[in-house]
Design a protein around this motif. Structure first.
Motif: not given
Length: 423
Positions: A165-166, A168-172, A174, A342, A345
């Motif tokens: 999950d982390a 994915a958020r980094i690559n997005a 965030d 994060l 969360e």
């Protein structure tokens, strides 16, 4: 917020020199510790140990550092101190352990009744109040009995899902990096004597700082900050690979680590965060351009030693520097506010004092504060072990899980029965 404080308002402190042989050997200082409220901060057989409680404060919340610093300033101002040694760590000294997050968590500073220190060819004893210290080897601790391990807040599969999950958020876009931790529970059939794992850790990891304050113990390889006579140093670790035990293979792994784009990226974030946090307090700084590889018995780390000269030692104590540095990208992430949100969360557990400052400070403000890594929290017959990994865009969840397991090894092995190390 100050939760509680105890001890007389004015402490009577006396430091005298002792024979260095009293505090010699790899576990020599640890051999002096009784079971009553022991504290320690040792590396290569040197440092400080203490026992008993002359004064203590508990703080919490976003002002936990400043409240503790205010209490310490008031305590030192009122104290009657006679110090024949005049070294960092002599005279009035407190030991501290702080919560990672503003909430929840409790932080503490404690002044032992007796402190024994060693530094090179010097050794000393400090007493607070009317106590007669016993400077002799104590009865050795018994090993933990019937220890069994179980999952903490998340099992392996769920934790790898959190890592994914982390990523994915980094690559997005965030954030750039986040450090995710996990825990492991060790339960014994009888209460555990913390002096046992302390001896094991000091013997097995002599280049790390072996610490214990208020149930939190470990052997950290990462020095958050040292302030000594106007000089400031910080050892930054980020980027890790597990050792194999084969010397030639480990040398190849060290070379691989030194050229790993993923690990160099993670390390750069951590060094940058430390340098930026220290810069406002320093008149000059030295930040090496490339890291070195730190070899520990269980893992290899990318490491950088950042150094500086403090502008005004009267205004900035080692504890204030620790507050300014916490949390660095090595234990939080980049950008830090986003990473901390994060962590709250998705990490799924309360870190407590894991990955937060732990160490000591004297009346002048000099001191050493490490990051509470390779650590465990002891509560009777249970130890909660912690490990964390830096996650960036190309992190692999399975590889991060393996790294976390390697980081459990120091405390896990220290709880195993076996021959007690001798001085």
């Amino acid at each position: 917020m100050i939760l509680s404080s105890e001890g007389p308002s004015a402490l009577r402190v006396r430091t005298t020199s002792i024979d260095v042989d009293t505090a010699s050997g790899m576990s020599g200082l640890l051999d002096l510790l009784p079971t009553e409220a022991p504290v320690s901060w040792l590396r290569r057989g040197e440092g400080l140990v203490g026992w008993g409680i002359a004064a203590q404060v508990h703080t919490s919340g976003s002002t936990r550092f400043s409240d503790a610093a205010k209490w310490w300033a008031e305590t030192t101002a009122q104290a009657d101190i006679t110090d024949e040694v005049q070294e960092p760590g002599s005279g009035l000294v407190c030991f501290g352990a702080f919560a990672f997050a503003d909430e929840p968590g409790e932080s503490t500073l404690v002044v032992p009744q007796v402190i024994v220190g060693r530094r090179g060819d010097l050794a000393w004893v400090t007493t607070v109040g009317d106590v007669a210290p016993t400077l002799a080897r104590r009865e050795p601790p018994a090993p933990p009995k019937g220890v069994v391990f179980s999952d903490g807040a998340l099992d392996s599969e769920r934790w790898m899902g959190v890592v994914a999950d982390a990523v994915a958020r980094i690559n997005a876009g965030d954030l750039e990096k986040v450090v995710l931790a996990r825990d492991l529970l060790a339960t014994a059939s009888e209460p555990i004597d913390v002096r046992w794992p302390l001896r094991q850790l000091a013997a097995s990891y002599p280049t790390c700082w072996t610490f214990h304050v208020d149930g939190l113990f470990g052997a950290t390889p990462e020095l958050l900050v040292r302030r000594e006579r106007g000089l400031v140093t910080s050892r930054v670790l980020a980027g890790t690979i597990r050792r194999t035990g084969d010397d030639s293979r480990d040398l190849a792994l060290a070379a691989m680590l030194a050229h790993s784009s993923k690990d160099l990226e993670e390390h750069e974030y951590a060094v940058r965060s430390v340098a930026e946090s220290l810069e406002p307090y320093c008149s000059s700084m030295n930040v090496p351009e490339t890291p070195f590889v730190l070899h520990l018995p269980n893992v290899l780390h990318l490491a950088t030693d950042v150094a500086g000269v403090i502008r005004d030692t009267d205004d900035v104590s080692s504890l204030q520097l620790a507050e300014a540095l916490h949390p660095s990208a090595a234990v939080g992430g980049t950008p830090t506010p986003v990473a901390r949100e994060l962590i709250t969360e998705i990490e799924g557990m309360d870190r407590g004092r894991y990955a937060a400052p732990v160490g000591w400070m004297d009346a002048s403000g000099d001191g050493e504060w490490g990051i509470a890594l390779r650590s465990g929290l002891l509560d009777g017959d249970t130890v909660r072990l912690f490990a964390g990994c830096g996650i960036v865009g190309d992190s692999d969840p399975a590889a991060e899980l393996a790294e976390s397991q390697a980081k459990f090894v120091p405390v896990r092995d220290a709880l195993a029965p076996g021959p007690a190390p001798t001085s």
